[in-house]
Design a protein around this motif. Structure first.
Motif, PDB file in Angstrom:
ATOM      1  N   UNK A 166       1.034  -1.468   0.159  1.00 21.07           N
ATOM      2  CA  UNK A 166       0.009   0.186   0.021  1.00 21.07           C
ATOM      3  C   UNK A 166       0.882   1.388  -0.032  1.00 21.07           C
ATOM      4  N   UNK A 167       0.809   2.207  -1.152  1.00 27.54           N
ATOM      5  CA  UNK A 167       1.678   3.226  -1.179  1.00 27.54           C
ATOM      6  C   UNK A 167       0.614   4.641  -0.575  1.00 27.54           C
ATOM      7  N   UNK A 168       1.474   5.584   0.022  1.00 29.86           N
ATOM      8  CA  UNK A 168       0.923   6.568   0.434  1.00 29.86           C
ATOM      9  C   UNK A 168       1.759   7.876  -0.159  1.00 29.86           C
ATOM     10  N   UNK A 169       3.051   7.385  -0.076  1.00 33.44           N
ATOM     11  CA  UNK A 169       4.163   8.720  -0.456  1.00 33.44           C
ATOM     12  C   UNK A 169       3.807   9.438  -1.643  1.00 33.44           C
ATOM     13  N   UNK A 170       3.503   8.631  -2.817  1.00 32.23           N
ATOM     14  CA  UNK A 170       3.257   9.133  -4.001  1.00 32.23           C
ATOM     15  C   UNK A 170       2.057   9.876  -4.115  1.00 32.23           C
ATOM     16  N   UNK A 171       1.018   9.495  -3.442  1.00 32.09           N
ATOM     17  CA  UNK A 171      -0.492   9.947  -3.484  1.00 32.09           C
ATOM     18  C   UNK A 171       0.051  11.512  -2.663  1.00 32.09           C
ATOM     19  N   UNK A 172       0.595  11.492  -1.430  1.00 31.30           N
ATOM     20  CA  UNK A 172       1.130  12.708  -0.717  1.00 31.30           C
ATOM     21  C   UNK A 172       1.687  13.488  -1.758  1.00 31.30           C
TER      22      UNK A 172
ATOM     23  N   UNK B  24      -5.597   9.919   0.320  1.00 30.02           N
ATOM     24  CA  UNK B  24      -5.329   8.828  -0.738  1.00 30.02           C
ATOM     25  C   UNK B  24      -4.299   7.752  -0.649  1.00 30.02           C
ATOM     26  N   UNK B  25      -4.486   6.461  -0.993  1.00 29.79           N
ATOM     27  CA  UNK B  25      -3.370   5.661  -0.889  1.00 29.79           C
ATOM     28  C   UNK B  25      -3.854   4.432  -1.952  1.00 29.79           C
ATOM     29  N   UNK B  26      -2.965   3.684  -2.149  1.00 33.02           N
ATOM     30  CA  UNK B  26      -3.318   2.845  -3.580  1.00 33.02           C
ATOM     31  C   UNK B  26      -2.553   1.409  -3.025  1.00 33.02           C
ATOM     32  N   UNK B  27      -3.228   0.267  -3.258  1.00 34.72           N
ATOM     33  CA  UNK B  27      -2.459  -0.995  -3.219  1.00 34.72           C
ATOM     34  C   UNK B  27      -1.938  -1.186  -4.659  1.00 34.72           C
ATOM     35  N   UNK B  28      -0.547  -1.648  -4.579  1.00 36.03           N
ATOM     36  CA  UNK B  28       0.036  -2.016  -5.841  1.00 36.03           C
ATOM     37  C   UNK B  28       0.784  -3.361  -5.764  1.00 36.03           C
ATOM     38  N   UNK B  29       1.180  -3.866  -6.826  1.00 35.60           N
ATOM     39  CA  UNK B  29       1.700  -5.366  -7.058  1.00 35.60           C
ATOM     40  C   UNK B  29       3.260  -5.123  -7.288  1.00 35.60           C
ATOM     41  N   UNK B  30       3.947  -5.607  -6.628  1.00 33.24           N
ATOM     42  CA  UNK B  30       5.387  -5.472  -6.808  1.00 33.24           C
ATOM     43  C   UNK B  30       5.792  -6.752  -7.665  1.00 33.24           C
ATOM     44  N   UNK B  31       6.005  -6.345  -9.072  1.00 35.19           N
ATOM     45  CA  UNK B  31       6.547  -7.193 -10.029  1.00 35.19           C
ATOM     46  C   UNK B  31       8.107  -7.265 -10.153  1.00 35.19           C
ATOM     47  N   UNK B  32       8.964  -6.358  -9.872  1.00 32.91           N
ATOM     48  CA  UNK B  32      10.188  -6.386 -10.147  1.00 32.91           C
ATOM     49  C   UNK B  32      11.083  -7.413  -9.493  1.00 32.91           C
ATOM     50  N   UNK B  33      10.545  -8.062  -8.509  1.00 33.88           N
ATOM     51  CA  UNK B  33      11.636  -9.105  -7.834  1.00 33.88           C
ATOM     52  C   UNK B  33      10.927 -10.489  -7.801  1.00 33.88           C
ATOM     53  N   UNK B  34      11.838 -11.541  -7.658  1.00 39.97           N
ATOM     54  CA  UNK B  34      11.320 -12.603  -7.410  1.00 39.97           C
ATOM     55  C   UNK B  34      12.320 -13.441  -6.241  1.00 39.97           C
ATOM     56  N   UNK B  35      11.792 -13.530  -5.031  1.00 37.38           N
ATOM     57  CA  UNK B  35      12.811 -14.382  -3.997  1.00 37.38           C
ATOM     58  C   UNK B  35      12.858 -15.870  -4.155  1.00 37.38           C
ATOM     59  N   UNK B  36      12.031 -16.530  -4.560  1.00 35.69           N
ATOM     60  CA  UNK B  36      11.757 -17.851  -4.597  1.00 35.69           C
ATOM     61  C   UNK B  36      11.840 -18.458  -5.873  1.00 35.69           C
ATOM     62  N   UNK B  37      12.232 -19.753  -6.178  1.00 35.49           N
ATOM     63  CA  UNK B  37      12.419 -20.506  -7.294  1.00 35.49           C
ATOM     64  C   UNK B  37      11.066 -20.597  -8.106  1.00 35.49           C
ATOM     65  N   UNK B  38       9.832 -20.398  -7.232  1.00 31.91           N
ATOM     66  CA  UNK B  38       8.489 -20.682  -8.071  1.00 31.91           C
ATOM     67  C   UNK B  38       8.027 -19.346  -8.473  1.00 31.91           C
TER      68      UNK B  38
END
Length: 131
Positions: free
Chosen positions: A42-48, A75-89
């Motif tokens: 959940x991001x708030x800083x960008x909205x602020x 305002x705040x928004x929920x975003x999905x983090x697509x840039x990382x992958x920590x597990x093999x699956x």
């Protein structure tokens, strides 16, 4: 009638943000081993920052007063983090980070609850005539 100058509304908006963040963290922890699940945040800083970039304006009672607005920043928004992958699956949930974020969010939420309780306690004191 605005008893606390918008403080209650600001605290309510902050509690809504903390609740949304808690839901996102809980969902991430619940799906920490789900293949290809991407963590949410959940991001708030960008909205602020966007709100602060807008011009300020308020009711002026004298022509020499500065111009400001009273627009609430809620305002705040929920975003999905697509840039990382920590597990093999393909999953990118870091359980240690999520648990640390959860502890921080719980402290933040409790501070908000304590503050709003203080506001209502002071109102109750006024209603009782200072007792």
């Amino acid at each position: 009638m605005n008893l606390f100058g918008g403080t209650i509304q600001s605290l309510e908006n902050s509690m809504n943000y903390a609740s949304a963040k808690n839901r996102a963290i809980s969902t991430n922890v619940a799906n920490w081993d789900t293949p290809n699940y991407k963590a949410k945040d959940v991001q708030f800083k960008n909205v602020l920052a966007n709100e602060l970039a807008k011009p300020l304006e308020a009711k002026r009672t004298h022509h020499k007063h500065l111009v400001f607005t009273n627009d609430p920043i809620n305002g705040y928004r929920t975003v999905t983090k697509h840039s990382t992958s920590y597990q093999h699956n393909g999953n990118n949930v870091d359980v240690d980070k999520e648990m640390a974020d959860l502890a921080e969010n719980q402290i933040y939420y409790q501070a908000l609850v304590d503050r709003i309780n203080g506001k209502f306690s002071s109102l109750q004191t006024v209603l009782r005539g200072g007792r």
